[in-house]
Design an enzyme around this catalytic site. Structure first.
Site, PDB file in Angstrom:
ATOM      1  N   CYS A  83       0.758  -1.215   0.101  1.00 61.02           N
ATOM      2  CA  CYS A  83       0.006  -0.025   0.031  1.00 61.02           C
ATOM      3  C   CYS A  83       0.807   1.051   0.274  1.00 61.02           C
ATOM      4  CB  CYS A  83      -0.961   0.122   1.136  1.00 61.02           C
ATOM      5  SG  CYS A  83      -0.150  -0.444   2.722  1.00 61.02           S
ATOM      6  N   HIS A 124      -3.254   6.463   4.423  1.00 58.32           N
ATOM      7  CA  HIS A 124      -1.633   6.848   4.582  1.00 58.32           C
ATOM      8  C   HIS A 124      -1.238   8.151   4.390  1.00 58.32           C
ATOM      9  CE1 HIS A 124      -1.479   2.481   5.562  1.00 58.32           C
ATOM     10  NE2 HIS A 124      -0.849   1.998   4.507  1.00 58.32           N
TER      11      HIS A 124
END
Lengths: 352, 352
Positions: free
Chosen positions: B130, B256
């Protein structure tokens, strides 16, 4: 008998001020008397010093009559107005605000790094910004041992850096979020009181600390760049060490984290050599044992005076360059403790 | 009539798997049938696809009989065991785990960056980590326009990167902390299931994602370094772009953040030129207007497919070097959406 000092704490009721009282209680400074000063709104409140109640007084110029030492954390505009009045009345001031940091005749001091700069004070000593302090405490022993060419820092800063009200705002937002409420309306202070829009910090990240400058760096980022140069090189624009910064507010209450990438002069330096230097460095606790999952964490740093350093790693593709992770209590080493420590050094070094 | 596909989602009940179902619902892939596969523990659960209930089946080798396309996010060991069985039965698999990412004959693909690598698949396509995906989406248009020499990244990674149970753990810890309880005991999963000690993430920062390697980099940091090279240069150890990373878990639930410092080949490049290139870049939404406090935030990125880029700034002391701030939904662009997007490209490009 050694001299005793009449001390005043300006901004005594805030997140930093109350910690200044605690740090002064535990300090080596011989305190003859303590005045607690704040805005008229807080005057009349009672706080404790060494078990004795002290009533908070309104901060006015004449409140500094007879005061030898002022520890100040009441905001930049208050410092600008009142500290010259205190100096006029014979006091020496250690100021935790940004009011005087870039004045050429005001020393900007982290005792572990540049205690000798205190000699040049003219009544005011400035405490650096919280995020700068913990970074230079970690970098200075490395600079002393191996030279320092470049610093690239990304910060993970706690809400309390914006004051007690920002800390309360984060808690309130977190509770509302967990209760399934919309938290956009809760944001009244962060990212910074001085700007127009406010955003929630709970379970979020805000890449804005303080207002933005013309070059799109935030003022906090500007501070980290120029304060680091002034503290280490005595010149806020020195080019000998290149510094750049990205400052981000994270949903932590107390203690800042910093991911610091740095390049030393000597490309043969190893991580083991860095660890050796940091192991005995003043104000540093090395917490760097990945095999046992030992590394600095904000929850473990709260209430401690030291700066915690770990996650030291060599950049395999750039000899002489390294990554490290630095954590410190932004209200203690980043503010109250560094202020009291500067005052301790002024006393110890006979500088007033 | 164009071909329709029998699709299976492996790990369908997890944080990523449920989002794969949603992303597949909204995709251009013509779905003839959908099988939802999971461990025997989850078998029998009912989930919805386009309004129709589907019962989750146990993932066994024979469950892949007749399946054309597998989207997988059930953990590395499950992928290692079952995806070769699916390939043996004629399926093409897009795998979101790290099981096959570094296999030389498995393409590691972010369609905005290296869609052409899909051509070389032998039944398995790997989805990158990710934190790598959102970084390369932001960097590739810059690399195409101006060349790329070096990347130094510090991540601010959400709890959900460690799965739904880690996300739940953070919420539980946050509530207990706000209730004044000790939260050390709450930590059962983070920083990583695969290591011995567990620490609370609520109001804390954990500079460990995945286990540590021999050189003291975490495996997550290792992934960011080597996956970036494989995606951009088709060589996990290429030296043409130097990459180093510090990965930190932050108390955010989803999305994130990344502070990315990078150096381009051309030292005359300006921030305005970077903005121009990013403005029209595939998969990128530019949110970079500091004067109006516009910048990427996790809470605003949740549920979106794009990667959000902002806080672009030139390093005044290093021409050609810049800072930027990148945010994306780690469960969508960082996982489910990139997986489905890879599958869409396989269909569009006639690669199975």
């Amino acid at each position: 008998m050694s001299k005793e000092y009449n001390v005043a704490i300006l901004g005594a009721t805030g997140a930093v001020g109350t910690r200044m009282i605690q740090q002064l209680e535990q300090s080596t400074i011989p305190v003859k008397s303590l005045k607690l000063l704040a805005s008229s709104r807080s005057a009349g409140k009672q706080l404790q010093f060494k078990g004795q109640p002290i009533t908070v007084e309104e901060a006015t110029p004449d409140a500094f009559n007879g005061v030898d030492l002022v520890l100040s954390s009441a905001g930049g505009s208050v410092s600008k107005k009142l500290l010259p009045e205190a100096v006029k009345r014979g006091a020496v001031c250690v100021d935790n605000t940004s009011a005087f940091r870039m004045e050429p005749d005001v020393p900007l001091v982290v005792p572990e790094v540049n205690e000798e700069a205190l000699k040049n004070h003219h009544g005011i000593v400035a405490n650096p910004n919280c995020s700068t302090i913990q970074m230079v405490v970690a970098l200075e022993p490395i600079r002393q041992a191996f030279g320092l060419k470049q610093v690239i820092v990304s910060t993970y800063q706690a809400a309390s850096g914006a004051g007690q009200s920002a800390l309360n705002e984060l808690k309130h937002e977190a509770q509302d979020y967990l209760d399934g409420k919309d938290i956009q309306e809760d944001a009244q202070i962060l990212p910074t009181k001085g700007d127009k829009k406010h955003y929630p910090l709970a379970f979020n990240l805000l890449p804005q600390i303080d207002v933005f400058e013309a070059d799109d760096y935030s003022h906090e980022e500007w501070k980290m760049i120029h304060e680091t140069k002034k503290i280490m090189l005595n010149d806020m624009d020195a080019g000998d060490i290149k510094v750049t910064a990205t400052c981000v507010r994270v949903p932590v209450l107390i203690a800042h984290g910093e991911s610091v990438y740095f390049t030393v002069d000597d490309p043969t330096v190893t991580v083991d050599q860095l660890r050796e230097v940091l192991q005995g460095a003043p104000g540093v606790t090395l917490q760097d044992d990945p095999a046992h999952q030992v590394y600095p964490q904000p929850l473990n740093a709260v209430g401690k005076r030291d700066t915690f350093v770990g996650r030291l790693r060599a950049d395999a593709e750039n000899p002489g360059s390294f990554n490290m992770w630095v954590v410190a209590d932004n209200l203690l080493k980043g503010a109250a403790w560094n202020t009291v420590e500067n005052a301790e050094c002024l006393v110890k070094d006979g500088l007033f």
